[in-house]
Design a protein around this motif. Structure first.
Motif, short mmCIF file in Angstrom:
data_model
loop_
_atom_site.label_atom_id
_atom_site.label_comp_id
_atom_site.label_asym_id
_atom_site.label_seq_id
_atom_site.Cartn_x
_atom_site.Cartn_y
_atom_site.Cartn_z
N ARG A 119 1.01 -1.15 -0.08
CA ARG A 119 0.06 0.13 -0.08
C ARG A 119 0.76 1.28 0.08
O ARG A 119 1.99 1.39 0.51
N SER A 120 0.42 2.37 -0.63
CA SER A 120 0.98 3.67 -0.68
C SER A 120 0.00 4.41 -0.08
O SER A 120 -1.13 4.85 -0.22
N ILE A 121 0.48 5.20 1.03
CA ILE A 121 -0.21 6.36 1.64
C ILE A 121 0.55 7.85 1.63
O ILE A 121 1.87 7.78 1.83
N PHE A 122 -0.04 8.86 1.24
CA PHE A 122 0.70 10.24 1.19
C PHE A 122 0.00 11.47 2.22
O PHE A 122 -1.29 11.13 1.84
N GLU A 123 0.47 11.76 3.13
CA GLU A 123 -0.03 12.86 3.93
C GLU A 123 0.50 14.11 3.46
O GLU A 123 1.60 14.43 3.42
N LEU A 124 -0.30 15.09 3.15
CA LEU A 124 -0.21 16.61 2.87
C LEU A 124 0.03 17.19 4.19
O LEU A 124 -1.02 17.15 4.94
N ASN A 130 2.29 13.36 13.32
CA ASN A 130 1.23 12.90 14.49
C ASN A 130 0.13 11.60 13.67
O ASN A 130 -0.24 10.84 14.38
N THR A 131 0.32 11.60 12.34
CA THR A 131 -0.48 10.56 11.66
C THR A 131 0.65 9.73 10.98
O THR A 131 0.50 8.46 11.32
N ILE A 132 1.64 10.09 10.72
CA ILE A 132 2.45 9.10 9.93
C ILE A 132 3.34 8.19 10.88
O ILE A 132 3.30 6.92 10.51
N LEU A 133 3.68 8.73 11.84
CA LEU A 133 4.34 8.09 12.89
C LEU A 133 3.42 6.83 13.36
O LEU A 133 3.96 5.72 13.66
N PRO A 134 2.04 7.01 13.99
CA PRO A 134 1.49 5.87 14.50
C PRO A 134 1.12 4.90 13.19
O PRO A 134 1.06 3.44 13.42
N ILE A 135 0.98 5.38 12.07
CA ILE A 135 0.74 4.28 10.82
C ILE A 135 2.13 3.47 10.82
O ILE A 135 1.74 2.29 10.67
N PRO A 142 5.79 -5.05 5.35
CA PRO A 142 7.02 -4.61 5.17
C PRO A 142 7.25 -3.66 3.86
O PRO A 142 8.05 -3.23 3.51
N GLN A 143 6.25 -3.80 3.01
CA GLN A 143 6.20 -3.18 1.65
C GLN A 143 5.40 -1.66 1.64
O GLN A 143 5.15 -1.17 0.59
N LEU A 144 4.92 -1.50 3.04
CA LEU A 144 4.03 -0.32 3.06
C LEU A 144 5.18 0.89 2.75
O LEU A 144 6.10 0.97 2.90
N LYS A 145 4.42 1.82 1.78
CA LYS A 145 5.21 3.04 1.69
C LYS A 145 4.36 4.37 2.01
O LYS A 145 3.24 4.43 1.50
N VAL A 146 5.08 4.98 3.00
CA VAL A 146 4.31 6.00 3.38
C VAL A 146 4.92 7.49 3.26
O VAL A 146 6.17 7.49 3.44
N TYR A 147 4.35 8.25 2.42
CA TYR A 147 5.06 9.61 2.02
C TYR A 147 4.48 10.74 2.94
O TYR A 147 3.13 10.68 3.19
N GLY A 148 5.06 11.80 3.03
CA GLY A 148 4.66 12.81 3.86
C GLY A 148 5.29 14.23 3.34
O GLY A 148 6.46 14.13 3.01
N LYS A 168 12.92 2.80 5.66
CA LYS A 168 12.61 1.84 4.55
C LYS A 168 11.29 2.22 3.93
O LYS A 168 10.91 1.74 3.07
N ARG A 169 10.36 2.20 5.03
CA ARG A 169 9.02 2.50 4.60
C ARG A 169 8.55 3.92 4.37
O ARG A 169 7.12 3.92 4.44
N CYS A 170 9.36 4.84 4.72
CA CYS A 170 8.69 6.19 4.78
C CYS A 170 9.73 7.30 4.07
O CYS A 170 10.92 7.16 4.28
N GLU A 171 8.96 8.33 3.60
CA GLU A 171 9.87 9.01 2.88
C GLU A 171 9.02 10.59 2.90
O GLU A 171 7.94 10.55 2.56
N VAL A 172 9.69 11.43 3.65
CA VAL A 172 9.06 12.90 3.67
C VAL A 172 9.85 13.84 3.15
O VAL A 172 11.13 13.68 3.27
N PHE A 173 9.17 15.03 2.85
CA PHE A 173 10.07 15.74 2.01
C PHE A 173 9.14 17.41 2.26
O PHE A 173 8.03 17.36 2.43
N VAL A 174 10.08 18.33 2.02
CA VAL A 174 9.51 19.70 1.94
C VAL A 174 8.78 19.96 0.76
O VAL A 174 9.59 19.96 -0.50
N MET A 175 7.62 20.43 0.72
CA MET A 175 6.93 20.78 -0.56
C MET A 175 5.66 21.53 -0.13
O MET A 175 4.98 21.28 0.78
N ASP A 176 5.45 22.74 -0.87
CA ASP A 176 4.12 23.42 -0.83
C ASP A 176 3.40 22.76 -1.77
O ASP A 176 3.28 22.43 -2.84
N ALA A 177 2.32 22.22 -1.09
CA ALA A 177 1.02 21.21 -1.54
C ALA A 177 0.15 22.30 -2.60
O ALA A 177 -0.47 21.68 -3.31
N THR A 178 0.34 23.76 -2.42
CA THR A 178 -0.54 24.15 -3.39
C THR A 178 0.09 24.55 -4.75
O THR A 178 -0.52 25.45 -5.66
#
Ligand SMILES: C[S@@+](CC[C@H](N)C(=O)[O-])C[C@H]1O[C@@H](n2cnc3c(N)ncnc32)[C@H](O)[C@@H]1O
Length: 316
Positions: A119-124, A130-135, A142-148, A168-178
């Motif tokens: 599964r792949s999940i992306f949080e803006l 507060n959401t990504i860490l509990p997930i 093992p193959q979960l991919k969480v982006y933020g 391994k399962r998470c990648e977060v980055f700086v981006m303006d969602a607008t």
């Protein structure tokens, strides 16, 4: 600690331990005399008088709009104000939000017997996680991919230093969602779930439809968008003083962060116009009680689940 309305109050973002409840509508107030017997009551009804008082408070605090120069400053420097917020609060308001997995069961790991497709999940606007860490913590996929992403560099730095951050399962980055074009490590039409929790309210209303459109593009057909945010006439809105209103229902807090208060219809319109089909829409009205000070605080949140259709309908 600052009061709601004056600052992006950590208590507002984390809600309370009372929120660790098994879904909406768990504890009802049937006798007004019982109001101070518990810390919170679910699904409280608002009578006409209360609606009128709320409207009067909002009319009072929003009739005088902020001048164009100040408005521009708060909007253009929004990321810097969030940086300062995280500079002060770090991740101290991090709490394990158990309601995440009861309100948004889709975020929990599927049972072993279920289809174990990665599964792949992306949080803006993921903030400090507060959401990504509990997930990450509660998923054994093992193959979960969480982006933020978050436009606050400080928030992303703090999140990356958390002990539960798993590269391994998470990648977060700086981006303006607008931004018109997202620069992201995944393809259009690929994500299973997009999460928007208390983030759209921080975005200028004129840019919200662009964000909804981008979410639609990056979800796979059949993918799901999960939304929870401030609702119209939430206590925090009523407490704003005059001079803090940029435009109707859009305010600046004492710490310079911005906040919008939605109606259910606005949220529905925004996402349905982008192509989504609504699967759930709830106005969560809760009465929180400060028993020591005998205070009643009426909270309003909007929670919505929007599905990207498997086959896109072509408007004739
Ligand atoms: C109220 S906080 C919520 C953070 C997190 N979702 C949570 O629930 O704890 C709003 C977050 O949205 C981020 N944000 C606001 N506008 C943004 C934008 N245009 N692009 C990316 N992030 C944004 C802020 O930096 C902040 O971290």
């Amino acid at each position: 600690m600052s009061t709601p309305g004056n600052a992006a109050n950590p208590a507002e973002l984390t809600e309370t331990t009372e929120d660790k409840r098994p879904k909406f509508g768990n504890r009802f107030l049937t006798d007004d005399n019982d109001v101070f017997k518990h810390n919170a009551w679910d699904n409280v009804e608002w009578d006409e008088e209360q609606e009128k008082e709320a409207l009067a408070a909002v009319t009072k605090n929003s009739t005088q709009k902020m001048n164009a120069e100040d408005k521009e400053k708060f909007q253009n420097d929004a990321d810097k104000f969030w940086d300062s917020f995280y500079g002060v609060h770090q991740n101290r308001f991090f709490k394990d939000r158990h309601w995440l997995f009861t309100e948004f069961t889709e975020l929990a790991a599927p049972h072993a017997a279920e289809d174990q497709k990665p599964r792949s999940i992306f949080e803006l606007g993921c903030g400090v996680g507060n959401t990504i860490l509990p997930i990450l913590k509660y998923s054994n996929e093992p193959q979960l991919k969480v982006y933020g992403c978050d436009f606050s560099e400080r928030a992303i730095e703090i999140l990356k230093t958390s002990k539960d951050y798993d590269t391994k399962r998470c990648e977060v980055f700086v981006m303006d969602a607008t931004l018109d074009e997202w620069s992201v490590p995944f393809a259009e039409g690929s994500l299973d779930i997009i999460v928007l929790i208390f983030v759209l309210s921080a975005i200028e209303p004129t840019k919200m439809s662009r964000v909804a459109g981008s979410c639609f593009r990056y979800l796979r057909p059949g993918g799901l968008l999960l939304f929870r945010d401030y609702g119209r006439y939430d206590m925090a809105q009523l407490r704003f003083k005059s001079g803090k209103c940029l435009e109707d229902n859009f305010y600046v807090r004492g710490d310079g962060t911005l906040v919008y208060f939605f109606t259910q219809e606005e949220v529905r319109d925004l996402f349905c116009k982008a192509g989504f089909v609504e699967e759930q829409s709830v106005v969560d009205r809760r009465l929180q009680v400060n028993r020591g000070r005998m205070l009643k605080m009426y909270r309003v949140w909007i929670q919505t689940k929007m599905r990207k259709p498997i086959t896109e309908t072509i408007n004739q």
